[in-house]
Design a protein around this motif. Structure first.
Motif, PDB file in Angstrom:
ATOM      1  N   ASN A  11      -7.480  -0.313  -2.930  1.00 39.21           N
ATOM      2  CA  ASN A  11      -8.513  -0.586  -3.941  1.00 39.21           C
ATOM      3  C   ASN A  11      -8.677   0.602  -4.880  1.00 39.21           C
ATOM      4  O   ASN A  11      -8.901   0.440  -6.074  1.00 39.21           O
ATOM      5  CB  ASN A  11      -9.848  -0.899  -3.268  1.00 39.21           C
ATOM      6  N   VAL A  19      -6.302  -7.882  -5.539  1.00 40.28           N
ATOM      7  CA  VAL A  19      -7.102  -7.660  -4.329  1.00 40.28           C
ATOM      8  C   VAL A  19      -8.065  -8.808  -4.069  1.00 40.28           C
ATOM      9  O   VAL A  19      -8.189  -9.292  -2.944  1.00 40.28           O
ATOM     10  CB  VAL A  19      -7.868  -6.322  -4.427  1.00 40.28           C
ATOM     11  N   ALA A  74      -5.564  -9.456   0.737  1.00 34.30           N
ATOM     12  CA  ALA A  74      -6.818  -9.049   1.376  1.00 34.30           C
ATOM     13  C   ALA A  74      -7.835 -10.174   1.389  1.00 34.30           C
ATOM     14  O   ALA A  74      -8.551 -10.377   2.376  1.00 34.30           O
ATOM     15  CB  ALA A  74      -7.390  -7.824   0.663  1.00 34.30           C
ATOM     16  N   LEU A 107      -1.111  -8.097  -2.027  1.00 35.86           N
ATOM     17  CA  LEU A 107      -2.158  -7.581  -1.140  1.00 35.86           C
ATOM     18  C   LEU A 107      -3.061  -8.751  -0.773  1.00 35.86           C
ATOM     19  O   LEU A 107      -4.062  -8.992  -1.452  1.00 35.86           O
ATOM     20  CB  LEU A 107      -2.972  -6.480  -1.824  1.00 35.86           C
ATOM     21  N   GLN A 112       0.825  -1.215   0.000  1.00 33.99           N
ATOM     22  CA  GLN A 112       0.000   0.000   0.000  1.00 33.99           C
ATOM     23  C   GLN A 112       0.853   1.257   0.000  1.00 33.99           C
ATOM     24  O   GLN A 112       0.526   2.260  -0.649  1.00 33.99           O
ATOM     25  CB  GLN A 112      -0.928   0.000   1.214  1.00 33.99           C
TER      26      GLN A 112
END
Length: 452
Positions: free
Chosen positions: A335, A351, A324, A322, A304
């Motif tokens: 995002n 993502v 997530a 990432l 990030q």
């Protein structure tokens, strides 16, 4: 008014602040009595858990209705009609004191902090509702974003010493001025430079020190060497959020998950606001270019960071990701930013699908500017520092940031993130995943310690 949504009727908003605030306080007090009558969270039966969830839903409906009509009035009350800036943690605490029932009290949050994540009542969701409502307001939200762009009190205390000595040794971050650059090194070696509460507080201070020092033209981020056997002695950029701390309830929404986005990450992207008076940001703050030196990997929060920096140099064997989908939470503002940098399709692969991108993959060009052998990292960083030290760079990067991500776009995204992230942090799938990963990590640790 009786306790809990099964027996109480939610008050209809009147539009009058004092009346609606009184009704909110009465309903919230009834909800608290209903929760207090139940056993602690881990001891609740399925029926008791369902009842507690219904109590929370009822209280949150009343809070949402109140905030839909009175957010600007609440914010004005807490900031003297925006005559002064109140940083987010203090804003939330002050709201609890001034408008009973709107957000959890200090005492309630202190009790929550003593518990692991799965045993908490989930009161941070109520904080998320409040933060989201404030950020959703064009006036209050913008004022809060700008307040959080200001230097922290800790940085102001250390600034003169850093200017004089050219170095600052914080608990988990080392900052050192070398020529035109200030090098910020993450030092959480036992956890692969993962983000915990102490590290993000130190990074907020470190970024402020870099931006407050007129002798610095460029900031450089790099991870220090780490301890775990698989990577011992190697530099690692960042392993992202410390999932053990998440399991143990030490990753707070306000101070950590929102604090990092509104604090040092946003300061690196938009600059540090040094003058709170109205006017263009270029007249009231300072911005500088930032370089990342990515060794080994940049996972989660580490990746990030790369999305707001001006020049990213990765070693050939490094990768970014990432995770997530695996962790079950939202990866900050990634995002929004990864979609802009890499395109919607690749952003979804990363993502939603957990795709890992190696530095040598063609797709890495969306995130990395240069890929070099490990033994050329230092010289490549120095060359980038020289290139970004030109006087016009700061002004142009400010205008690029304005074009790429207007402040109101960021504010609106973060308003939704505040609620979504708070809810995901208490979702059953997240709690189950972090518990299983923690138990596996503890099993491996015990096995290592039992070896002769």
């Amino acid at each position: 008014m009786t306790a809990g949504p099964r027996t109480a009727t939610a008050p209809e908003p009147t539009g009058r602040f004092d009346t609606d605030a009184r009704h909110l306080a009465e309903y919230a007090a009834g909800a608290e009595r209903a929760l207090a009558a139940l056993p602690p969270v881990p001891e609740r039966s399925p029926d008791e858990r369902a009842h507690a969830a219904a109590v929370h839903r009822g209280a949150r409906r009343v809070r949402r209705a109140f905030l839909a009509r009175h957010t600007e009035s609440v914010y004005g009350l807490l900031t003297d009609d925006m005559a002064r800036g109140v940083r987010l943690p203090d804003l939330v605490h002050d709201a609890a004191d001034r408008i009973p029932g709107l957000v959890p009290t200090r005492r309630q949050m202190a009790a929550e902090r003593r518990l692991v994540q799965a045993e908490k009542e989930g009161r941070e969701i109520d904080q998320g509702l409040f933060c989201g409502a404030v950020l959703r307001s064009p006036t209050a939200g913008r004022h809060l974003v700008e307040t959080m762009l200001g230097p922290t009190p800790r940085a102001l205390e250390l600034a003169d010493g850093f200017r004089a000595q050219g170095r600052a040794e914080l608990d988990t971050v080392h900052v050192e001025r070398r020529g035109a650059a200030a090098h910020v090194e993450f030092r959480n070696p036992r956890r692969l430079n993962a983000e915990n509460h102490r590290l993000i507080d130190d990074l907020d201070t470190a970024v402020d020190l870099v931006l407050l020092d007129d002798a610095v033209r460029v900031g450089v981020l790099r991870g220090g060497t780490v301890d775990p056997p698989a990577y011992r002695g190697r530099r690692v950029f960042s392993a992202g959020v410390d999932l053990s701390d998440l399991r143990n309830g030490r990753i707070p929404l306000v101070g950590f998950l929102l604090g990092r986005e509104l604090g040092y990450i946003n300061k690196m992207f938009r600059g540090l606001l040094t003058d709170p008076h109205p006017g263009a940001l270029s007249e009231r703050g300072v911005t500088k270019p930032w370089i990342a030196a990515v060794d080994t990997f940049a996972i989660g929060g580490g990746m990030q960071l790369l999305l707001v920096l001006d020049h990213v140099i990765a070693e050939e064997d490094a990768y970014v990701s990432l995770p997530a989908a695996e962790e079950g939470i939202v990866p900050g503002v990634a995002n929004l930013r990864l979609t802009r940098l890499a395109g919607a399709r690749l952003a979804r692969q990363v993502v939603l699908g957990g795709r890992r991108i190696a530095a040598t993959d063609p797709e890495a060009r969306a995130v990395c500017d240069e890929v070099v052998p490990a033994d050329r990292m230092d010289e490549t960083v120095e060359r980038a520092v020289a290139a970004l030290s030109a006087p016009a760079v700061a002004a142009n990067r400010r205008m690029l940031a304005l074009a790429e991500e207007p402040l109101d776009l960021f504010r609106e995204y973060l308003a939704e993130f505040a609620v979504a992230q708070a809810e995901r942090a208490y979702a059953p799938d997240v709690l189950d995943k972090v518990e299983r990963r923690w138990r596996e990590r503890e099993r491996r640790r015990a096995a290592r310690e039992s070896r002769p």
